[in-house]
Scaffold this motif. Sequence first.
Motif, PDB file in Angstrom:
ATOM      1  N   LEU A 145       0.842  -1.187   0.000  1.00  0.00           N
ATOM      2  CA  LEU A 145       0.000   0.000   0.000  1.00  0.00           C
ATOM      3  C   LEU A 145       0.883   1.243   0.000  1.00  0.00           C
ATOM      4  CD1 LEU A 145      -2.618  -1.054   2.708  1.00  0.00           C
ATOM      5  CD2 LEU A 145      -2.815  -1.294   0.228  1.00  0.00           C
ATOM      6  N   PRO A 146       0.372   2.351  -0.541  1.00  0.00           N
ATOM      7  CA  PRO A 146       1.172   3.588  -0.518  1.00  0.00           C
ATOM      8  C   PRO A 146       1.442   4.040   0.913  1.00  0.00           C
ATOM      9  CG  PRO A 146      -0.657   3.764  -2.072  1.00  0.00           C
ATOM     10  CD  PRO A 146      -0.886   2.516  -1.274  1.00  0.00           C
ATOM     11  N   LYS A 147       2.635   4.458   1.181  1.00  0.00           N
ATOM     12  CA  LYS A 147       2.983   4.951   2.511  1.00  0.00           C
ATOM     13  C   LYS A 147       2.382   6.330   2.753  1.00  0.00           C
ATOM     14  CE  LYS A 147       7.356   2.538   3.395  1.00  0.00           C
ATOM     15  NZ  LYS A 147       8.783   2.712   3.726  1.00  0.00           N
ATOM     16  N   ILE A 148       2.036   6.589   4.018  1.00  0.00           N
ATOM     17  CA  ILE A 148       1.520   7.892   4.434  1.00  0.00           C
ATOM     18  C   ILE A 148       2.693   8.807   4.753  1.00  0.00           C
ATOM     19  CG2 ILE A 148       0.087   9.081   6.126  1.00  0.00           C
ATOM     20  CD1 ILE A 148      -1.376   6.426   6.560  1.00  0.00           C
ATOM     21  N   VAL A 149       2.596  10.051   4.306  1.00  0.00           N
ATOM     22  CA  VAL A 149       3.652  11.022   4.597  1.00  0.00           C
ATOM     23  C   VAL A 149       3.565  11.415   6.065  1.00  0.00           C
ATOM     24  CG1 VAL A 149       4.626  13.272   4.041  1.00  0.00           C
ATOM     25  CG2 VAL A 149       3.630  11.844   2.236  1.00  0.00           C
ATOM     26  N   ASN A 150       4.682  11.334   6.767  1.00  0.00           N
ATOM     27  CA  ASN A 150       4.717  11.547   8.205  1.00  0.00           C
ATOM     28  C   ASN A 150       5.495  12.817   8.522  1.00  0.00           C
ATOM     29  OD1 ASN A 150       6.090  11.393  10.902  1.00  0.00           O
ATOM     30  ND2 ASN A 150       4.894   9.512  11.092  1.00  0.00           N
ATOM     31  N   PHE A 151       4.797  13.828   9.030  1.00  0.00           N
ATOM     32  CA  PHE A 151       5.432  15.008   9.642  1.00  0.00           C
ATOM     33  C   PHE A 151       4.393  15.647  10.544  1.00  0.00           C
ATOM     34  CE2 PHE A 151       3.571  16.522   5.710  1.00  0.00           C
ATOM     35  CZ  PHE A 151       2.942  17.715   6.071  1.00  0.00           C
ATOM     36  N   LEU A 152       4.874  16.391  11.522  1.00  0.00           N
ATOM     37  CA  LEU A 152       3.996  16.988  12.523  1.00  0.00           C
ATOM     38  C   LEU A 152       3.326  18.224  11.948  1.00  0.00           C
ATOM     39  CD1 LEU A 152       2.978  16.793  15.428  1.00  0.00           C
ATOM     40  CD2 LEU A 152       4.916  18.200  16.134  1.00  0.00           C
ATOM     41  N   THR A 153       2.000  18.138  11.799  1.00  0.00           N
ATOM     42  CA  THR A 153       1.256  19.264  11.232  1.00  0.00           C
ATOM     43  C   THR A 153       0.555  20.041  12.342  1.00  0.00           C
ATOM     44  OG1 THR A 153      -0.755  17.946  10.898  1.00  0.00           O
ATOM     45  CG2 THR A 153       0.880  17.932   9.127  1.00  0.00           C
TER      46      THR A 153
ATOM     47  N   GLY B 250      -0.424  18.191  17.102  1.00  0.00           N
ATOM     48  CA  GLY B 250       0.053  19.519  16.701  1.00  0.00           C
ATOM     49  C   GLY B 250      -0.764  20.631  17.334  1.00  0.00           C
ATOM     50  N   ILE B 251      -2.073  20.422  17.424  1.00  0.00           N
ATOM     51  CA  ILE B 251      -2.944  21.437  18.039  1.00  0.00           C
ATOM     52  C   ILE B 251      -2.590  21.612  19.513  1.00  0.00           C
ATOM     53  CG2 ILE B 251      -5.330  21.919  18.697  1.00  0.00           C
ATOM     54  CD1 ILE B 251      -6.194  20.540  16.107  1.00  0.00           C
ATOM     55  N   ILE B 252      -2.383  20.482  20.199  1.00  0.00           N
ATOM     56  CA  ILE B 252      -2.053  20.556  21.633  1.00  0.00           C
ATOM     57  C   ILE B 252      -0.738  21.299  21.852  1.00  0.00           C
ATOM     58  CG2 ILE B 252      -1.419  19.173  23.639  1.00  0.00           C
ATOM     59  CD1 ILE B 252      -3.384  17.048  22.634  1.00  0.00           C
TER      60      ILE B 252
ATOM     61  N   LYS C 295       7.313  12.114  13.354  1.00  0.00           N
ATOM     62  CA  LYS C 295       6.738  13.301  13.992  1.00  0.00           C
ATOM     63  C   LYS C 295       6.793  13.212  15.515  1.00  0.00           C
ATOM     64  CE  LYS C 295       2.008  11.500  13.570  1.00  0.00           C
ATOM     65  NZ  LYS C 295       0.679  11.750  12.959  1.00  0.00           N
ATOM     66  N   TYR C 296       6.861  11.979  16.046  1.00  0.00           N
ATOM     67  CA  TYR C 296       6.919  11.853  17.499  1.00  0.00           C
ATOM     68  C   TYR C 296       8.285  12.254  18.026  1.00  0.00           C
ATOM     69  CZ  TYR C 296       2.593   9.355  16.746  1.00  0.00           C
ATOM     70  OH  TYR C 296       1.314   9.041  16.381  1.00  0.00           O
ATOM     71  N   MET C 297       9.309  12.110  17.236  1.00  0.00           N
ATOM     72  CA  MET C 297      10.624  12.613  17.627  1.00  0.00           C
ATOM     73  C   MET C 297      10.600  14.141  17.711  1.00  0.00           C
ATOM     74  SD  MET C 297      14.231  12.242  15.559  1.00  0.00           S
ATOM     75  CE  MET C 297      14.459  10.511  15.914  1.00  0.00           C
ATOM     76  N   VAL C 298       9.948  14.759  16.744  1.00  0.00           N
ATOM     77  CA  VAL C 298       9.819  16.217  16.758  1.00  0.00           C
ATOM     78  C   VAL C 298       8.982  16.655  17.953  1.00  0.00           C
ATOM     79  CG1 VAL C 298       8.987  18.227  15.472  1.00  0.00           C
ATOM     80  CG2 VAL C 298      10.073  16.323  14.258  1.00  0.00           C
ATOM     81  N   ALA C 299       7.897  15.900  18.219  1.00  0.00           N
ATOM     82  CA  ALA C 299       7.030  16.249  19.339  1.00  0.00           C
ATOM     83  C   ALA C 299       7.774  16.160  20.664  1.00  0.00           C
ATOM     84  CB  ALA C 299       5.813  15.332  19.347  1.00  0.00           C
ATOM     85  N   VAL C 300       8.664  15.154  20.796  1.00  0.00           N
ATOM     86  CA  VAL C 300       9.450  15.017  22.027  1.00  0.00           C
ATOM     87  C   VAL C 300      10.327  16.240  22.240  1.00  0.00           C
ATOM     88  CG1 VAL C 300      11.377  13.747  23.061  1.00  0.00           C
ATOM     89  CG2 VAL C 300       9.426  12.505  22.132  1.00  0.00           C
ATOM     90  N   GLU C 301      10.947  16.736  21.165  1.00  0.00           N
ATOM     91  CA  GLU C 301      11.813  17.904  21.314  1.00  0.00           C
ATOM     92  C   GLU C 301      11.010  19.157  21.648  1.00  0.00           C
ATOM     93  OE1 GLU C 301      15.631  20.026  19.080  1.00  0.00           O
ATOM     94  OE2 GLU C 301      14.532  18.379  18.114  1.00  0.00           O
ATOM     95  N   ILE C 302       9.849  19.306  20.987  1.00  0.00           N
ATOM     96  CA  ILE C 302       8.996  20.477  21.285  1.00  0.00           C
ATOM     97  C   ILE C 302       8.538  20.422  22.733  1.00  0.00           C
ATOM     98  CG2 ILE C 302       6.779  21.560  20.747  1.00  0.00           C
ATOM     99  CD1 ILE C 302       7.143  20.635  17.863  1.00  0.00           C
TER     100      ILE C 302
END
Length: 851
Positions: free
Chosen positions: A574-582, A588-590, A806-813
Amino acid sequence: MTDPFQVPYKCYKTGLLIIGVIATQFGCVFDEIPFREHPKTNFVDEIGVVLKKYQHVLSLEFAVKEVNENPKILPNVTLGFHIYDSFANARMTQQNTLKLLSSWKRIVPNFSCDMQNGLIAIIGGLDSDISLNMAALLSIYKIPQIAYSIFAPVKNPKIQLPSFYRTVPNEELQYTGIVHLFLHFLWTWVGIIAADDDDGEKFVQVLRKMLYQNGVCTAFSEKTPVLSHTLEMLQAFESIQSKGSLITNSKVKVLVVNAEPQTTACLIWLIYFYSVSENSAETSIGKVWIMTAHWDFSSQSEHRNFNIQVFDGALSFAIHSSHVPEFTKFLQILHPNPKKREDFIRVFWEKAFNCSLLDSSEHGESNNICTGHEKLENLPGFVFEMSMTDQSYSIYNAVHAIAQTMHKMYTFRPKLNTIMDRVRVDRPFFQPWQLHRFLKSISFNNSAGDTVSFDENKELQAGFDIINWVTFPNRSFLRVKVGRMDPQASAGQVFTINDEAITWHSMFNQELPVAMCNNKCHPGYSRKKKEGEPFCCYDCAPCPDGKFSDQIDIDDCFKCPEHQFPNRDKDQCLPKIVNFLTFGEPLGIILTFLASSFSLLTALVLGVFIKNKDTPIVKANNRDLTYSLLISLLLCFLCSLLFMGRPQTVTCFLRQTTFGMIFSVAISCVLAKTITVIMAFTATKPGSRMRKWVGKRLTNAILLASSLIQAAVCAGWLCTAPPFPDIDMHSLNDEIIEECNEGSATMFYCVLGYLGLLAFVSFTVAFLARKLPDSFNEAKFITFSMLIFCIVWLSFVPSYLSTKGKYMVAVEIFTILVSSAGLLSCIFFPKCYIIIWRPALNTKDQVIKKT
């Protein structure tokens, strides 16, 4: 018998040119001859007549009749024949071959006083042993021998037997056909049955090798004993019965049989013994029988009492043949002539119709007298067939090949008179060895429309038909042609078969039989070899993570393309989903809400401090340093927003460096405030020289020096290996991570390391100053804030390394927000509490009050 070389069964037709024939129809037991006695032949017992093989003799008579009646072939020349039986015995084969080569009906080798013999070629034999026994003598005289045996008597007959021809295709084509048949029906678990002799050994060795090369496993290869007569068959009861696994093995549904007479006779006894011992009907065996071109379906007289439905749905290979319409008419008017002593037809007639001819007292098995009105078409098919069988067709072609060769010789005589075209001569003026030049290159179309010619190995340039045998309870059967092996067909058409025309054994309910060691591995699984088992026996192992299989029975799973991932069943990608924190997703909202809230709160604190800038609590510990710390904290909260959204060149360039610089300023401010507290208390002591260091010069120096070091590290990072947008295809199986590649992991950890160093120094200094008077001292708050800061960032490193996307980015934020919030709450909330809710404490007297 007074004549030691008298032969009981023979058939003769006079002609100018004689074709010798060694047929195989009768079975006899001969006595043993000791060396002290003169050679002789005594028949101990006649054990049976293979009724169906009488058609071989009839096809030869019919072919000779056609040639003699055709004015376009050998005009003014008649063909004759002289037929002896081989009795499937080496001694009788050689004896009767010598009789064909001798005169006056006596065996006198190398001497012929009767020039009217006229022998031009010999046809025979039915199997490779008989052919070799004949060839051993005929090759000496270079007399052409045309055999219709499936297997060549030697490995290289072209060289070893230069006078040997065969009106059958090369047996290698039959092996190829068997392999094609197995591959077509996906049969990979089969058994092989062959006689325990040289032909059987050759069959097993060649076939097993070809099956292995094509992914087909041999469950077993069983050898049947070679038995010459019924007495030996009965004596070998235990030996035959011990091979019951051939038919009782329920896993092996397909059996390929080298179906020469010895093997089929033993197989029939084996099935009979099994049915008796198991007290069950033979039809319950439920096998798919694959028979070689030797198969004659009912080659033994015992078949009269055998349930032929055991072989219902069997597939056999047969030498390619076509329908010869005139042959059926020839059979319909055939009757024994009481005025002629025709041994073959007399014996056949009495055995087939179970009656006795009027002048016979020897062959009949009952008191019934043959009426003379018996018709061959009334005989059941397992006894006699009205259509020409493949072996009879081979003999028919052999006769026509000899006739066409003779005709070509008579017409191709540039240096001789054409006397044969004008007058009849009494004898041929050539020798049999002269036929080879023309016979090996002969090519013609027979009456059925098939082309007859020999290849470079002196074998017929033809293929094999694939026959499906359909049997019925009344012992009748149908021979259905369902496929072909044609070596001269175009690519892709060498093997053809019509699946819909095949009738399988009734136990399979007309479904395709399955011949496998185990069930197939479905998509999503791969084959895993079983230790100690053939390669066709395997387990099915699910595909590992990141791999898939969309086919049946594959050896290994495949990796999906980089932009795809396996589905849950691992049978497709299946096509992969693009993963980044939006900004729009819940996480992202939180984080955006937290960053905005803390930024707003920091701004409010800064506003409160500015509004109350002249109060003692704000002026204490360097008001400008407090403003710098609050502004840097405000920027820390806001810089976390750079980590959100699709990575771009600018944001990747600014993310870590901006964060590193702002945090360096914030911690430098905390360090400067802590040192200011210590210097202030030290300077208040009488005679202290530290007074000159108290003031803005020290704080500015600390702030500027600490920040410049981080700025230098960030500048070196940006100049050597700056961060850039990147795509990670491999870290997550089902997602494509769009991220900022740090460029240099070393520089990234240098930035974090320097922040950690500043934090550790600040924490240490604040910890040492924690016991200063509470009313003036904020070192306790700084100590606690730096403790939170250090704990948060120490926890950040393992968390950051253990997450992806995106969870790596979320950890840093989250780390940035929590550490900044810790500084804000621990340092400024107590002061805000005093300023807003306890203004009475915000006086000079309270600030300078000693505890």
